[in-house]
Scaffold this motif. Structure first.
Motif, PDB file in Angstrom:
ATOM      1  N   HIS A 258      24.743 -99.335  -7.119  1.00  0.00           N
ATOM      2  CA  HIS A 258      25.486 -98.097  -6.875  1.00  0.00           C
ATOM      3  C   HIS A 258      24.841 -97.291  -5.751  1.00  0.00           C
TER       4      HIS A 258
ATOM      5  N   THR B 234      28.952 -96.923 -14.413  1.00  0.00           N
ATOM      6  CA  THR B 234      29.705 -95.960 -13.615  1.00  0.00           C
ATOM      7  C   THR B 234      28.727 -94.950 -13.035  1.00  0.00           C
TER       8      THR B 234
ATOM      9  N   THR C 287      40.524 -98.363  -9.806  1.00  0.00           N
ATOM     10  CA  THR C 287      40.042 -99.378 -10.747  1.00  0.00           C
ATOM     11  C   THR C 287      41.196 -99.982 -11.540  1.00  0.00           C
TER      12      THR C 287
ATOM     13  N   SER D  25      38.896 -92.865  -8.123  1.00  0.00           N
ATOM     14  CA  SER D  25      38.144 -94.050  -8.538  1.00  0.00           C
ATOM     15  C   SER D  25      38.799 -94.668  -9.769  1.00  0.00           C
ATOM     16  N   TYR D  26      39.185 -93.821 -10.710  1.00  0.00           N
ATOM     17  CA  TYR D  26      39.818 -94.291 -11.942  1.00  0.00           C
ATOM     18  C   TYR D  26      41.103 -95.067 -11.637  1.00  0.00           C
TER      19      TYR D  26
ATOM     20  N   TRP E 210      35.853 -98.033  -6.312  1.00  0.00           N
ATOM     21  CA  TRP E 210      35.351 -96.691  -6.013  1.00  0.00           C
ATOM     22  C   TRP E 210      36.448 -95.750  -5.564  1.00  0.00           C
TER      23      TRP E 210
ATOM     24  N   ASP F 277      32.824 -97.444  -9.978  1.00  0.00           N
ATOM     25  CA  ASP F 277      33.003 -98.083 -11.284  1.00  0.00           C
ATOM     26  C   ASP F 277      32.628 -99.559 -11.171  1.00  0.00           C
TER      27      ASP F 277
ATOM     28  N   SER G  35      36.763 -88.531  -8.863  1.00  0.00           N
ATOM     29  CA  SER G  35      36.711 -89.282 -10.118  1.00  0.00           C
ATOM     30  C   SER G  35      38.083 -89.875 -10.441  1.00  0.00           C
TER      31      SER G  35
ATOM     32  N   SER H  44      34.361 -92.270 -17.281  1.00  0.00           N
ATOM     33  CA  SER H  44      33.649 -93.388 -17.908  1.00  0.00           C
ATOM     34  C   SER H  44      34.174 -93.645 -19.314  1.00  0.00           C
TER      35      SER H  44
ATOM     36  N   HIS I 234      32.136 -91.870  -6.014  1.00  0.00           N
ATOM     37  CA  HIS I 234      32.403 -92.306  -7.390  1.00  0.00           C
ATOM     38  C   HIS I 234      32.553 -93.823  -7.403  1.00  0.00           C
TER      39      HIS I 234
END
Length: 711
Positions: A135, A53, A226, A222-223, A215, A144, A219, A36, A142
């Motif tokens: 969410h 998030t 994104t 997802s990052y 998503w 975002d 983590s 985040s 995960h």
């Protein structure tokens, strides 16, 4: 863990650090917060305070000891860039999803927010945000939810759904505009289910006019997902800029050169602030960001500006639409009343437009109409001004409108920009949940919305006054003639009060040009000035025989001429604003008391005191109050004791320099040593609101010196 090289991304920042992530392995909540913070650190991904998030984990129910699925999510009102665990909400996922059983439909949407509290797992949780069900109804571990300009440009385009389908080959779903809440969560779940029924695995969902959901199973996944989605959106927009038509229909006018436009902005800002403060005093922010200038100087300004913004996050902070000034960038602003007369119809028309918008869209339970003045003001060729209750909100409004400009630019490049319908915009602005947030805000401090310039505020009495005013909510303009001392004081103030409450400028009170530049700097930083404290000074203690003409001129230049020059410049700004203000002059007990070895300083202080009375007599019609504070023997952290003054006074009273503080205290009726904070309190007494009907008065802060009593 990672296999992405930063060079792959041109439009977003890849900030993931494997070593840092390995330290957090095994703690999914910590990794979610880390992700985040990385996303929030890049303002191309989301605006301050925007987006959300989450992570879903398995944890032990403290009552049953059984495993339960728990969702951790950013709490209401937080910022993902600075998110910590204490800023999150943790909820039982099964309970949250079971709320669907009591959901009565979209007209009862707001009732669901209170029910979120029945799903709380961590009792120290922040209040869950309105995005919580969005969410919760998605199965991904995960998630975002961000507001990247590149994605919103597509989401706000007339053909946004079609563009999204073609650009991502059906891997990004589409949900049309719907106000955030429980129903939108159900729609997003339905979007995924529909895609799955077609055998399609989605990487995210685009929300019409709103933002982006992405998503991943971890983590990190997802990052990266994104970043990749946003990068693709940005690449698509960039490839289309100027392809079908010039950006914003090409430039209509040229900006003034940098120095000229910032000078123009400084001169017009107090006038604009006066108009925008018709209901409450506002603080201003100015920017001549290249993206703003490209938009406000364009042919499309007249078409796009009235449409307003699309993303709810943008709209909430920038209002229904900006006010575009019909002023030539080369307009002569010297005739202030003529400029005010020219601008008055524009502000009256804006207020009438806003009132009509409210009256047309309001419902029986809508909150009362808010301030009808514009938040965003565009001056073609010069820049953008934003006004809000404090500097933070004014700056954020500016940043959000730049986001909106980016969105309009992108949407127009690939299709046609569409804003929120007026009723939808109203329902967001006057949302009862937002109104409840406003009602929970702390009451404004005594000097909130006010701007203070205290001369010589890098040390001693001036610094104490500036600190007291900042503590009471004022924006302060720190200034001094000494660069090193000014830099040190500015850094101190920023550490204590933050960058939005403080501005700094060099100021030589004996020089008109230096003073004008300092006032211009204040107007650029905050929109104007409400309080001017003439504090800068020196002292020379010599007998009449020992006094030189150079000593005499120096005293009168700094104390008397300096007070005159700074007051005159401050009055000019206050008159532009049109709602009054305060001048407070730090004079001295010596203005009244005739003591030995003090002809130059004492007579200069007497001149300062009488100039205060003369200005008070003249400025009442402008609602500008002018008052005096008379200190005596303020030794602590004061520059007055340098340059031989302490030695001179000690000689005059037949004591040593070391004995001076005790000598001064003993000669007072209260037997007290006077500190800079005592003078600061006196200044606040005059400007803090309780003495708004007091002008031409003097307040002695000397511990009680009978010879200094006013007769």
């Amino acid at each position: 863990m990672s296999n992405i090289n930063n060079i792959n991304f041109q439009h977003v920042s890849y900030l993931w650090n494997d070593a840092k992530a390995r330290e957090l392995e095994g703690d999914e909540v910590a990794l979610f917060i880390y992700r985040s913070n990385l996303l929030g650190a890049d303002l191309r991904l989301t605006n301050y305070g925007g987006g959300n998030t989450s992570v879903k984990i398995t944890d032990k129910d403290p009552l049953t000891g059984e495993d339960s699925e728990i969702m951790w999510i950013k709490g209401s009102g937080g910022d993902i860039g600075t998110l910590t665990k204490s800023g999150c909400a943790a909820l039982y996922l099964e309970r949250l999803r079971n709320l669907e059983n009591v959901y009565k439909g979209i007209e009862f949407e707001d009732e669901m927010v209170e029910l979120f509290n029945h799903c709380i797992f961590d009792l120290s949780s922040k209040a869950p945000s309105i995005d919580t069900p969005l969410h919760g109804f998605l199965s991904f571990k995960h998630i975002d939810h961000l507001h990247p300009d590149a994605a919103i440009a597509i989401a706000a385009a007339k053909d946004g759904a079609k563009i999204t389908e073609e650009l991502f080959n059906g891997e990004i779903g589409w949900v049309g505009w719907q106000r955030p809440g429980f129903d939108l969560g159900l729609q997003m779940r339905a979007c995924l289910e529909e895609a799955e029924s077609r055998g399609k695995k989605l990487k995210g969902v685009m929300l019409g006019s709103h933002g982006l959901f992405t998503w991943g199973d971890t983590s990190y996944e997802s990052y990266v997902n994104t970043l990749e989605v946003i990068e693709k959106c940005a690449e698509y927009l960039e490839s289309n800029y100027g392809k079908n038509r010039p950006v914003f229909g090409s430039q209509k006018i040229e900006s003034l050169p940098l120095e000229a436009r910032q000078l123009k902005a400084a001169k017009v800002a107090p006038i604009l602030r006066g108009f925008c403060s018709s209901e409450r005093k506002m603080i201003g922010h100015y920017t001549d960001d290249a993206r703003v200038l490209e938009f406000i100087n364009s042919n499309d300004l007249v078409k796009l500006a009235p449409l307003g913004t699309s993303c709810p996050d943008h709209f909430l902070r920038t209002k229904i639409s900006p006010l575009v000034l019909d002023l030539d960038p080369n307009e002569d602003l010297s005739d202030v009343e003529a400029i005010k007369a020219k601008l008055t119809p524009a502000f009256e028309a804006y207020r009438a437009m806003y009132s009509e918008y409210y009256n047309t869209c309001n419902k029986s339970n809508s909150p009362a109409m808010r301030d009808p003045n514009p938040v965003v003001i565009l001056y073609p060729g010069v820049g953008m001004f934003t006004f809000a209750k404090d500097k933070i909100m004014a700056r954020l409004a500016s940043e959000y409108y730049i986001n909106a400009v980016n969105v309009m630019k992108g949407a127009e490049a690939v299709s046609e920009y569409t804003a929120l319908p007026r009723q939808e915009a109203f329902d967001i602005e006057y949302w009862l949940l937002e109104e409840a947030k406003l009602q929970r805000m702390p009451k404004p401090k005594a000097l909130s919305g006010r701007i203070a310039l205290i001369t010589g505020s890098a040390g001693g009495i001036g610094k104490a006054i500036a600190k007291r005013f900042a503590e009471e909510g004022a924006c302060v303009v720190i200034n001094d003639i000494n660069v090193e001392r000014l830099e040190g004081a500015t850094n101190d103030f920023i550490k204590i009060f933050g960058k939005d409450a403080v501005s700094s400028t060099l100021l030589n009170v004996t020089d008109e040009k230096s003073t004008e530049k300092a006032l211009d700097a204040a107007c650029l930083a905050f929109g104007g000035v409400d309080i001017v404290v003439n504090n800068a000074g020196i002292s020379i203690s010599k007998s009449i025989a020992e006094h030189s003409l150079e000593d005499w001129d120096k005293l009168y230049d700094i104390l008397v001429k300096g007070q005159f020059i700074v007051s005159k410049a401050g009055i000019e700004v206050m008159r532009k604003q049109g709602f009054g203000g305060d001048l407070v002059n730090i004079v001295s007990k010596n203005a009244v008391v005739a003591g030995p070895n003090n002809p130059g300083y004492g007579s200069a202080k007497a001149a300062q005191a009488h100039l205060t009375r003369l200005m008070a007599a003249e400025l009442g019609g402008d609602k500008i109050r002018v008052n005096t504070v008379n200190p005596d023997a303020v030794i602590s952290d004061s520059n007055i004791w340098s340059g031989g003054w302490a030695e001179g006074r000690a000689k005059a009273y037949g004591v040593t320099v070391a004995e001076l503080p005790a000598y001064y205290a003993k000669r007072t009726l209260l037997n007290e040593i006077i500190l800079p904070d005592d003078i600061a309190n006196a200044c606040f007494a005059f400007v803090g609101g309780l003495l708004n009907k007091s002008t031409g008065n003097a307040l002695n802060v000397d511990g009680g010196v009978a010879m200094g009593f006013y007769r």
